[in-house]
Design an enzyme around this catalytic site. Structure first.
Site, PDB file in Angstrom:
ATOM      1  CG  ASP A  55      -2.064   0.941   1.153  1.00 26.10           C
ATOM      2  OD1 ASP A  55      -1.977   1.933   0.406  1.00 26.10           O
ATOM      3  OD2 ASP A  55      -3.061   0.696   1.842  1.00 26.10           O
TER       4      ASP A  55
ATOM      5  CG  HIS B 104      -3.586   4.720  -0.262  1.00 21.63           C
ATOM      6  ND1 HIS B 104      -3.552   3.410  -0.661  1.00 21.63           N
ATOM      7  CD2 HIS B 104      -4.368   5.380  -1.141  1.00 21.63           C
ATOM      8  CE1 HIS B 104      -4.296   3.273  -1.750  1.00 21.63           C
ATOM      9  NE2 HIS B 104      -4.798   4.454  -2.061  1.00 21.63           N
TER      10      HIS B 104
END
Length: 146
Positions: A13, A15
C-alpha cells in the site's frame, strides 16, 4: 515521559495521507511518533517497535488487502517478545460491506483495536490513551455544562 508509537502503512500500500494526518494528531497529543512511511514490511514494524521500546504499533492500510499483509504479524511480534498494543485502520478489505465482520476478522488476527477509514484521529487517540492508561492533558479536558 511520552509514549512512543510506531506508525506506518503495511504491505504494498502506498497511501500516505492518512498516516500523515494521524502522525500530526498523535504528536499534538503528546506521543513520540516513529513514522515508517508507506510500503512497510511486518519486519520493519517489529524492528522499529523493538528498537524504540514502543508502547503501540499503528498499522494503516487503504488498498483493501490488509488481511493478507497482516497474516503472521502477531506471531512475529510474539517471537520478538514485544509487549505492544496493535491497532489497524483504514479500508481493510476489498468490497468491505459489513465493517463489524471485518473488525472481527482483524481481532482474530490479534489486533487490539480495528478502525474503519472514516474514524476520526481523535477517536483513535482517545482509545490509545485508555488502553495505555494515560490521563488526558488539561486543555483536552472539556468541562461538562448543565
Amino acid at each position: 515521559m511520552p509514549k512512543t508509537v510506531i506508525l506506518g502503512v503495511i504491505g504494498s500500500d502506498a497511501h500516505v495521507v492518512g498516516i500523515t494526518i494521524l502522525e500530526q494528531a498523535l504528536q499534538a497529543a503528546g506521543f513520540d511518533v516513529v513514522n515508517l512511511g508507506v510500503q512497510s514490511s511486518q519486519a520493519e514494524f517489529v524492528e522499529a517497535a523493538r528498537r524504540e521500546d514502543a508502547s503501540a504499533v499503528l498499522v494503516s492500510s487503504l488498498y483493501g488487502h490488509a488481511e493478507q499483509d497482516c497474516q503472521g504479524f502477531h506471531e512475529k511480534i510474539a517471537e520478538a517478545d514485544l509487549d505492544v498494543l496493535t491497532y489497524i485502520g483504514g479500508n481493510l478489505a476489498v468490497g468491505q460491506d459489513d465493517f463489524e465482520q471485518t473488525r472481527r476478522r482483524f481481532r482474530e488476527l490479534g489486533f487490539d483495536r480495528v478502525f474503519d477509514s472514516e474514524t476520526d484521529p481523535e477517536e483513535a487517540i482517545a482509545a490509545l490513551r485508555r488502553d495505555l492508561q494515560i490521563a488526558p492533558t488539561e486543555p483536552e479536558t472539556v468541562p461538562v455544562r448543565g
